[in-house]
Enzyme design. Structure first.
Site, short mmCIF file in Angstrom:
data_model
loop_
_atom_site.label_atom_id
_atom_site.label_comp_id
_atom_site.label_asym_id
_atom_site.label_seq_id
_atom_site.Cartn_x
_atom_site.Cartn_y
_atom_site.Cartn_z
N GLY A 66 0.83 -1.20 0.00
CA GLY A 66 0.00 0.00 0.00
C GLY A 66 0.86 1.24 0.00
N GLU B 155 5.65 -3.33 0.86
CA GLU B 155 5.67 -3.03 -0.58
C GLU B 155 4.91 -1.73 -0.76
OE1 GLU B 155 7.38 -4.62 -2.68
OE2 GLU B 155 7.68 -6.65 -1.92
N CYS C 223 1.58 0.77 -8.84
CA CYS C 223 2.75 1.25 -8.08
C CYS C 223 3.96 1.43 -8.98
CB CYS C 223 3.06 0.27 -6.95
SG CYS C 223 3.39 -1.41 -7.53
P1 NAD Z 1 -3.42 2.50 1.31
O1 NAD Z 1 -2.13 2.62 2.03
O2 NAD Z 1 -4.44 3.57 1.50
O3 NAD Z 1 -4.17 1.14 1.72
C1 NAD Z 1 -3.55 -0.10 1.60
C2 NAD Z 1 -4.18 -1.07 2.58
O4 NAD Z 1 -3.94 -0.61 3.89
C3 NAD Z 1 -5.70 -1.18 2.44
O5 NAD Z 1 -6.09 -2.50 2.70
C4 NAD Z 1 -6.20 -0.28 3.54
O6 NAD Z 1 -7.47 -0.64 4.02
C5 NAD Z 1 -5.16 -0.56 4.60
N1 NAD Z 1 -5.03 0.42 5.66
C6 NAD Z 1 -5.19 1.76 5.60
N2 NAD Z 1 -4.97 2.27 6.83
C7 NAD Z 1 -4.68 1.24 7.66
C8 NAD Z 1 -4.37 1.12 9.03
N3 NAD Z 1 -4.30 2.19 9.83
N4 NAD Z 1 -4.12 -0.11 9.54
C9 NAD Z 1 -4.18 -1.19 8.75
N5 NAD Z 1 -4.47 -1.15 7.44
C10 NAD Z 1 -4.71 0.06 6.91
O7 NAD Z 1 -3.07 2.29 -0.23
P2 NAD Z 1 -4.09 2.19 -1.46
O8 NAD Z 1 -4.60 3.53 -1.81
O9 NAD Z 1 -5.06 1.10 -1.22
O10 NAD Z 1 -3.09 1.69 -2.62
C11 NAD Z 1 -2.30 2.54 -3.37
C12 NAD Z 1 -0.88 2.62 -2.81
O11 NAD Z 1 -0.31 1.34 -2.75
C13 NAD Z 1 0.04 3.44 -3.70
O12 NAD Z 1 0.89 4.20 -2.87
C14 NAD Z 1 0.83 2.38 -4.45
O13 NAD Z 1 2.08 2.80 -4.93
C15 NAD Z 1 0.96 1.34 -3.39
N6 NAD Z 1 1.22 0.03 -3.99
C16 NAD Z 1 2.44 -0.55 -3.83
C17 NAD Z 1 2.72 -1.76 -4.44
C18 NAD Z 1 4.05 -2.43 -4.30
O14 NAD Z 1 4.14 -3.63 -4.58
N7 NAD Z 1 5.10 -1.73 -3.92
C19 NAD Z 1 1.73 -2.38 -5.21
C20 NAD Z 1 0.50 -1.75 -5.35
C21 NAD Z 1 0.24 -0.55 -4.74
#
Ligand code: NAD
Length: 496
Positions: free
Chosen positions: A242, A264, A298
């Site tokens: 995320g 990641e 990402c």
């Molecule tokens: P996000 O960080 O908002 O959410 C990711 C996950 O974390 C979701 O399941 C969300 O519900 C959870 N989450 C949010 N707050 C939390 C908390 N306090 N405790 C536990 N879980 C929590 O990210 P997003 O908007 O869903 O995804 C986009 C982001 O992810 C972008 O920054 C992207 O670059 C990144 N990403 C990285 C990869 C990688 O492999 N490096 C792959 C895909 C996406």
């Protein structure tokens, strides 16, 4: 009087429960939430709105199941993964449809996700047969010393919505194939594709109860579930995919509990285009890298560094191509740019582009929202102090910078807190290799743009893009513990 939904021609909204301990059931609170289609805004499904208590039940079920799954034979696991692949293949069209309706995913990226996951499941099916340790020469006579890898126990998997199928699959398959049990928490934006689907597939494939558990939740409730997953003593490892901001918060908490995480995270990925590149190829690569899945991957190319001698021609051809990319309904095969995931994302992209323009940036294509889409946008002369330059903007915006030479490109590419992926396009592969050696990125593709993944590859970033690696042959480092075991073939002597 006809009062049922069918008679009134009201489409019935499907309701999905959570998968805990091998059984489907509602959230303990009885709450549900609406799963929305980012294109139409319609409700796709009603989902169980779980909370910390559901997470705890899932953790306890996973702990109980670990006793037998952790010692299951490679052939048991192999059969389950192969059956899971067959089930996904059978349900391909339905999954493609859900990818579109939950995440606005178009045909091309939907296909990439399905093929990746089929390959992952098939590769993982053989992983149980890989060697689990080493024999290490000892200076103690008659001692057989071994390093033996064992599964860690319960693994929590927290995943985002953007590549919902791939990212949920890799987060559960790697730990499961090594004998761990899993609690999966999908994003509130993709509870079906990244959660419910896996409960259904693995249940049908014969995975024993409790080995995989799925806890879905409403927007705003991730924090409580995340806390439970980090704090509960049964959870031995956490994998998180995320944003960097969320990953950092979770890693801080995990540090307090001395729990290891795979992180990641986000990226601001550079694509370097040198003057010896084939420009037609570079333009196609840049458009794909910047705009696949409307820039919500990402690995997307976010900053394009183009060597000065070819910059004008590249800008002209790239802008023209970008302006031609059709936006609209992701189910329409002609659409390249579908909707952004939600209104928050749309207004964030709009605000950042507007701020850059107010600071002197020039928009060469796109630059304004249209309905729920943000058309492919090419922008240059972006001031270094605006959010577009400094933050990862998860949308179809390519920032183009003109550079003096390769050294200038490398310096600017590395002048970033992130380090996920990078691409270098040059007519000279040797030159590309020399540049790759100097780029701060976990993944570097020469003569390609930055989006590419295969299940066997070491996927992960450096710097603020994260720690750890997914990938079938690299996952044991993350999801097993190495134990040192010795056997004395004869009695040793003691000094007293
Ligand atoms: P996000 O960080 O908002 O959410 C990711 C996950 O974390 C979701 O399941 C969300 O519900 C959870 N989450 C949010 N707050 C939390 C908390 N306090 N405790 C536990 N879980 C929590 O990210 P997003 O908007 O869903 O995804 C986009 C982001 O992810 C972008 O920054 C992207 O670059 C990144 N990403 C990285 C990869 C990688 O492999 N490096 C792959 C895909 C996406």
């Amino acid at each position: 009087m006809a009062t049922d939904a069918k008679a009134l021609r009201i489409p019935t909204i499907p309701v999905f429960e959570q998968f805990i301990g091998g059984a489907w059931g509602p959230a303990w609170s009885g709450r549900t939430f609406d799963d929305l289609d980012p294109w139409s805004g319609q409700i796709v499904a009603r989902m169980a709105a779980g909370d910390a208590w559901d997470a705890r039940r899932a953790i306890e079920a996973a702990q109980e199941a670990f006793a037998s799954w952790g010692t299951s034979t490679p052939s048991t696991r192999q059969n389950i993964f192969l059956r899971a692949a067959d089930i996904l293949e059978r349900r391909r069209a339905e999954v493609m449809d859900w990818l579109a309706s939950e995440t606005g995913c178009g045909h091309d990226f939907g296909l990439i996700q399905i093929e990746f996951v089929l390959s992952l499941l098939k590769q993982a099916s053989g992983a149980g047969y890989a060697a689990v340790g080493q024999v290490i020469p000892s200076d103690q006579p008659g001692s057989l010393a071994m390093a033996v890898r064992r599964p860690v126990g319960v693994v929590a998997a927290i995943v985002p919505w953007n590549a919902a199928l791939i990212l949920s699959a890799r987060a559960i398959v790697a730990p499961l194939m090594l004998g761990n049990t899993v609690v999966l928490k999908p994003s509130e934006e993709s509870p079906w594709v990244a959660g419910v689907l896996w409960g259904q597939i693995f249940q049908e494939a014969g995975l024993p109860p409790g080995v995989l558990n799925v806890v879905t939740h409403a927007p705003g409730d991730a924090g409580a579930i995340g806390n439970e997953l980090i704090e509960h003593p049964f959870v031995r490892r956490i994998n998180f995919t995320g944003s960097t901001a969320t990953g950092r918060r979770l890693a801080e908490k995990a540090g307090r509990h001395l729990k290891r995480m795979v992180l990641e995270l986000g990226g601001q990925n550079p694509l370097i285009i040198l003057s010896d590149a084939d420009l037609a190829y570079a333009v196609d690569a840049a458009a794909y890298g910047a705009f696949l899945h409307q820039g919500q991957i990402c690995m997307c190319a976010r900053r394009l560094f183009v060597e000065r001698p070819v910059a004008d021609e590249f800008l002209e051809r790239f802008s023209a191509k970008s302006a031609r990319l059709a936006h609209g309904d992701p189910r329409d095969a002609r659409t390249v740019i579908g909707p952004l995931i939600n209104n928050h994302a749309l207004s964030m992209v709009t605000r950042r582009v507007d701020e850059a323009v107010a600071g002197g940036a020039r928009v060469l294509a796109g630059g304004h929202p249209v309905g729920r889409c943000y058309p492919a946008t090419v922008i240059t002369d972006v001031p270094s102090n605006c959010e577009l330059s400094q933050e990862e903007t998860f949308g179809p915006v390519a920032i183009v910078d003109i550079v003096d030479d390769a050294d200038d490109a490398i310096r600017r590419a590395n002048d970033s807190v992130w380090g996920l992926t990078a691409g270098v396009i040059t007519g000279d592969a040797e030159r590309g290799m020399a540049i790759a050696e100097r780029l701060d990125a976990g993944i570097i593709h020469i003569n390609d743009q930055p989006i590419h993944d295969e299940p066997q590859m070491p996927f992960g970033g450096v710097k603020d893009s994260g720690w750890g690696r997914f990938g079938v042959t690299f996952a044991p480092e993350e999801f097993t513990d190495t134990h040192w075991v010795t056997v004395k073939r004869r009695q040793r002597t003691f000094p007293f």
